[in-house]
Design a protein around this motif. Structure first.
Motif, PDB file in Angstrom:
ATOM      1  N   ILE A 116      -4.647   4.615  -4.189  1.00  0.00           N
ATOM      2  CA  ILE A 116      -3.582   4.673  -3.192  1.00  0.00           C
ATOM      3  C   ILE A 116      -2.399   3.897  -3.773  1.00  0.00           C
ATOM      4  O   ILE A 116      -2.420   2.665  -3.841  1.00  0.00           O
ATOM      5  N   SER A 117      -1.388   4.612  -4.192  1.00  0.00           N
ATOM      6  CA  SER A 117      -0.293   3.986  -4.918  1.00  0.00           C
ATOM      7  C   SER A 117       0.542   3.054  -4.042  1.00  0.00           C
ATOM      8  O   SER A 117       1.029   2.030  -4.528  1.00  0.00           O
ATOM      9  N   ILE A 118       0.718   3.368  -2.765  1.00  0.00           N
ATOM     10  CA  ILE A 118       1.527   2.505  -1.901  1.00  0.00           C
ATOM     11  C   ILE A 118       0.849   1.159  -1.697  1.00  0.00           C
ATOM     12  O   ILE A 118       1.513   0.118  -1.617  1.00  0.00           O
ATOM     13  N   LEU A 119      -0.479   1.144  -1.659  1.00  0.00           N
ATOM     14  CA  LEU A 119      -1.216  -0.109  -1.521  1.00  0.00           C
ATOM     15  C   LEU A 119      -1.071  -0.958  -2.779  1.00  0.00           C
ATOM     16  O   LEU A 119      -0.929  -2.185  -2.691  1.00  0.00           O
ATOM     17  N   THR A 120      -1.066  -0.326  -3.928  1.00  0.00           N
ATOM     18  CA  THR A 120      -0.856  -1.040  -5.180  1.00  0.00           C
ATOM     19  C   THR A 120       0.542  -1.632  -5.232  1.00  0.00           C
ATOM     20  O   THR A 120       0.724  -2.782  -5.635  1.00  0.00           O
ATOM     21  N   THR A 121       1.543  -0.861  -4.802  1.00  0.00           N
ATOM     22  CA  THR A 121       2.924  -1.332  -4.801  1.00  0.00           C
ATOM     23  C   THR A 121       3.101  -2.523  -3.863  1.00  0.00           C
ATOM     24  O   THR A 121       3.733  -3.523  -4.228  1.00  0.00           O
ATOM     25  N   ILE A 122       2.550  -2.427  -2.679  1.00  0.00           N
ATOM     26  CA  ILE A 122       2.642  -3.536  -1.721  1.00  0.00           C
ATOM     27  C   ILE A 122       1.933  -4.771  -2.277  1.00  0.00           C
ATOM     28  O   ILE A 122       2.419  -5.897  -2.130  1.00  0.00           O
ATOM     29  N   GLY A 123       0.811  -4.577  -2.931  1.00  0.00           N
ATOM     30  CA  GLY A 123       0.078  -5.693  -3.525  1.00  0.00           C
ATOM     31  C   GLY A 123       0.871  -6.399  -4.603  1.00  0.00           C
ATOM     32  O   GLY A 123       0.899  -7.631  -4.660  1.00  0.00           O
TER      33      GLY A 123
END
Length: 51
Positions: free
Chosen positions: A17-24
């Protein structure tokens, strides 16, 4: 904040999940900046420590 960011990055990578990686990554960077500012004795948001 740093630990939450690391957990989000790992979960984002494992679940693809790319958005979760970005937020992290954003959480890790902001947490590191706040930690550095707090350790230098500079008040962040009116407090010596952000935690």
């Amino acid at each position: 904040m740093i630990i939450l960011g690391i957990i989000a990055v790992i979960a984002g990578l494992l679940l693809k999940i790319s958005i979760l990686t970005t937020i992290g990554v954003i959480l890790v960077v902001v947490g590191a900046i706040l930690a550095v500012l707090g350790s230098t004795g500079r008040a962040v948001g009116g407090r010596r420590h952000y935690f």
